[in-house]
Motif scaffolding. Structure first.
Motif, mmCIF file in Angstrom:
data_model
loop_
_atom_site.group_PDB
_atom_site.id
_atom_site.type_symbol
_atom_site.label_atom_id
_atom_site.label_comp_id
_atom_site.label_asym_id
_atom_site.label_seq_id
_atom_site.Cartn_x
_atom_site.Cartn_y
_atom_site.Cartn_z
ATOM 1 N N MET A 1 0.839 -1.188 0.000
ATOM 2 C CA MET A 1 0.000 0.000 0.000
ATOM 3 C C MET A 1 0.884 1.252 0.000
ATOM 4 N N LEU A 2 0.564 2.177 -0.882
ATOM 5 C CA LEU A 2 1.312 3.434 -0.934
ATOM 6 C C LEU A 2 0.959 4.310 0.264
ATOM 7 N N SER A 3 1.955 5.053 0.753
ATOM 8 C CA SER A 3 1.714 5.992 1.849
ATOM 9 C C SER A 3 2.389 7.318 1.489
ATOM 10 N N MET A 4 2.292 8.288 2.366
ATOM 11 C CA MET A 4 2.920 9.596 2.122
ATOM 12 C C MET A 4 4.438 9.460 1.999
ATOM 13 N N GLN A 5 5.028 8.415 2.613
ATOM 14 C CA GLN A 5 6.472 8.211 2.508
ATOM 15 C C GLN A 5 6.886 7.868 1.074
ATOM 16 N N ASP A 6 5.947 7.354 0.271
ATOM 17 C CA ASP A 6 6.249 6.986 -1.118
ATOM 18 C C ASP A 6 6.186 8.182 -2.062
ATOM 19 N N ILE A 7 5.593 9.273 -1.615
ATOM 20 C CA ILE A 7 5.408 10.441 -2.481
ATOM 21 C C ILE A 7 6.605 11.376 -2.339
ATOM 22 N N ILE A 8 7.271 11.601 -3.500
ATOM 23 C CA ILE A 8 8.436 12.488 -3.475
ATOM 24 C C ILE A 8 7.972 13.939 -3.430
ATOM 25 N N ARG A 9 8.835 14.795 -2.914
ATOM 26 C CA ARG A 9 8.455 16.182 -2.701
ATOM 27 C C ARG A 9 9.088 17.119 -3.714
ATOM 28 N N ASP A 10 8.480 18.289 -3.808
ATOM 29 C CA ASP A 10 8.924 19.353 -4.689
ATOM 30 C C ASP A 10 10.442 19.514 -4.569
ATOM 31 N N ALA B 169 8.296 8.548 -19.417
ATOM 32 C CA ALA B 169 8.323 7.642 -20.575
ATOM 33 C C ALA B 169 6.952 7.019 -20.820
ATOM 34 N N GLN B 170 6.662 6.769 -22.091
ATOM 35 C CA GLN B 170 5.447 6.034 -22.468
ATOM 36 C C GLN B 170 5.502 4.647 -21.829
ATOM 37 N N VAL B 171 4.351 4.097 -21.512
ATOM 38 C CA VAL B 171 4.260 2.719 -21.032
ATOM 39 C C VAL B 171 4.012 1.854 -22.265
ATOM 40 N N ASN B 172 4.876 0.856 -22.473
ATOM 41 C CA ASN B 172 4.681 -0.044 -23.609
ATOM 42 C C ASN B 172 3.432 -0.885 -23.386
ATOM 43 N N MET B 173 2.655 -1.046 -24.445
ATOM 44 C CA MET B 173 1.436 -1.843 -24.358
ATOM 45 C C MET B 173 1.701 -3.237 -24.892
ATOM 46 N N PRO B 174 1.177 -4.284 -24.278
ATOM 47 C CA PRO B 174 0.414 -4.208 -23.035
ATOM 48 C C PRO B 174 1.348 -3.947 -21.846
ATOM 49 N N PRO B 175 0.803 -3.303 -20.808
ATOM 50 C CA PRO B 175 1.632 -3.018 -19.637
ATOM 51 C C PRO B 175 2.026 -4.309 -18.917
ATOM 52 N N SER B 176 3.152 -4.250 -18.230
ATOM 53 C CA SER B 176 3.603 -5.411 -17.452
ATOM 54 C C SER B 176 2.712 -5.581 -16.218
ATOM 55 N N ALA B 177 2.804 -6.749 -15.608
ATOM 56 C CA ALA B 177 2.054 -7.010 -14.371
ATOM 57 C C ALA B 177 2.476 -6.004 -13.293
ATOM 58 N N GLU B 178 3.766 -5.670 -13.258
ATOM 59 C CA GLU B 178 4.271 -4.711 -12.272
ATOM 60 C C GLU B 178 3.667 -3.321 -12.512
ATOM 61 N N GLU B 179 3.608 -2.886 -13.777
ATOM 62 C CA GLU B 179 3.030 -1.579 -14.092
ATOM 63 C C GLU B 179 1.547 -1.532 -13.725
ATOM 64 N N LYS B 180 0.837 -2.619 -13.994
ATOM 65 C CA LYS B 180 -0.584 -2.678 -13.617
ATOM 66 C C LYS B 180 -0.741 -2.578 -12.105
ATOM 67 N N GLN B 181 0.122 -3.275 -11.375
ATOM 68 C CA GLN B 181 0.057 -3.254 -9.910
ATOM 69 C C GLN B 181 0.336 -1.850 -9.375
ATOM 70 N N ILE B 182 1.331 -1.168 -9.950
ATOM 71 C CA ILE B 182 1.668 0.194 -9.516
ATOM 72 C C ILE B 182 0.473 1.121 -9.745
ATOM 73 N N LEU B 183 -0.149 1.037 -10.929
ATOM 74 C CA LEU B 183 -1.290 1.903 -11.233
ATOM 75 C C LEU B 183 -2.468 1.599 -10.313
ATOM 76 N N LYS B 184 -2.681 0.321 -10.018
ATOM 77 C CA LYS B 184 -3.756 -0.054 -9.087
ATOM 78 C C LYS B 184 -3.466 0.531 -7.697
ATOM 79 N N GLU B 185 -2.221 0.461 -7.257
ATOM 80 C CA GLU B 185 -1.855 1.006 -5.938
ATOM 81 C C GLU B 185 -2.007 2.530 -5.908
ATOM 82 N N MET B 186 -1.726 3.186 -7.035
ATOM 83 C CA MET B 186 -1.926 4.636 -7.107
ATOM 84 C C MET B 186 -3.401 4.974 -6.929
ATOM 85 N N MET B 187 -4.275 4.213 -7.589
ATOM 86 C CA MET B 187 -5.718 4.437 -7.449
ATOM 87 C C MET B 187 -6.154 4.153 -6.016
ATOM 88 N N ASP B 188 -5.623 3.081 -5.438
ATOM 89 C CA ASP B 188 -5.960 2.754 -4.044
ATOM 90 C C ASP B 188 -5.562 3.895 -3.114
#
Length: 183
Positions: free
Chosen positions: A1-10, A20-39
């Motif tokens: 789970m992402l927390s405030m510690q994962d967010i880099i600062r100004d 960089a563009q994400v190559n399609m189809p995205p990897s399982a890792e990229e999908k997991q990262i995007l899901k965690e961002m939404m979470d």
């Protein structure tokens, strides 16, 4: 789970890079990262979870903000009773209005700890296209707060911070022919 510690600062160099563009189809890792961002965005809006995990409330998050320089964003916002909840790979604005808008209260950012007052001019309407977590193309016509949020997050993918748009001499100078948007 992402927390405030994962967010880099100004000031962190990743926030100023073009992602960089994400190559399609995205990897399982990229999908997991995007899901965690939404979470993160959803959890941050839940008062109990936000308090329990020390999450600062957010309505959008871009991968560069978690030090991943890839074109991925998550947006979860309610506006005029309608829910806009989207996780996108490679989002882009394919058209926009001439008319401008801005958030009357100004913009904030999970990567910026201090308040930076001023009006941030945005397009009042945008059409955004991207690839969803399911691999299907999504095309959205947006206005009001959702349009502003998508522009803010896509700016992150291009190394642009919201305060770059604020008039340095007069931060609250009225933006000609622009609509003030309330949260």
């Amino acid at each position: 789970m992402l927390s405030m510690q994962d967010i880099i600062r100004d000031g962190h160099p990743t926030l100023r890079k073009i992602a960089a563009q994400v190559n399609m189809p995205p990897s399982a890792e990229e999908k997991q990262i995007l899901k965690e961002m939404m979470d993160y965005v959803k959890n941050s809006q839940d008062p109990e979870l936000a308090a329990k995990y020390g999450l600062r409330a957010g309505i959008g998050l871009a991968a560069p903000q978690i030090n991943i320089s890839k074109r991925m964003i998550a947006v979860h916002v309610t506006y005029n009773g309608e829910q806009f909840s989207y996780a996108f790979f490679n989002p882009k604005i394919i058209s926009h209005s001439v008319q401008r808008s801005y958030l009357a209260a100004g913009e904030g950012c999970l990567s910026v700890d201090e308040s930076i007052p001023g009006f941030v001019p945005r397009y009042s309407k945008v059409t955004v296209k991207g690839i969803g977590l399911d691999g299907n193309e999504i095309k959205l016509k947006l206005k009001g707060l959702p349009a502003i949020v998508f522009q803010h997050e896509i700016d992150h993918l291009n190394g642009i911070m919201f305060y770059d748009h604020i008039n340095k001499q007069n931060p609250f100078e009225p933006i000609e022919n622009a609509i003030a948007v309330e949260r």
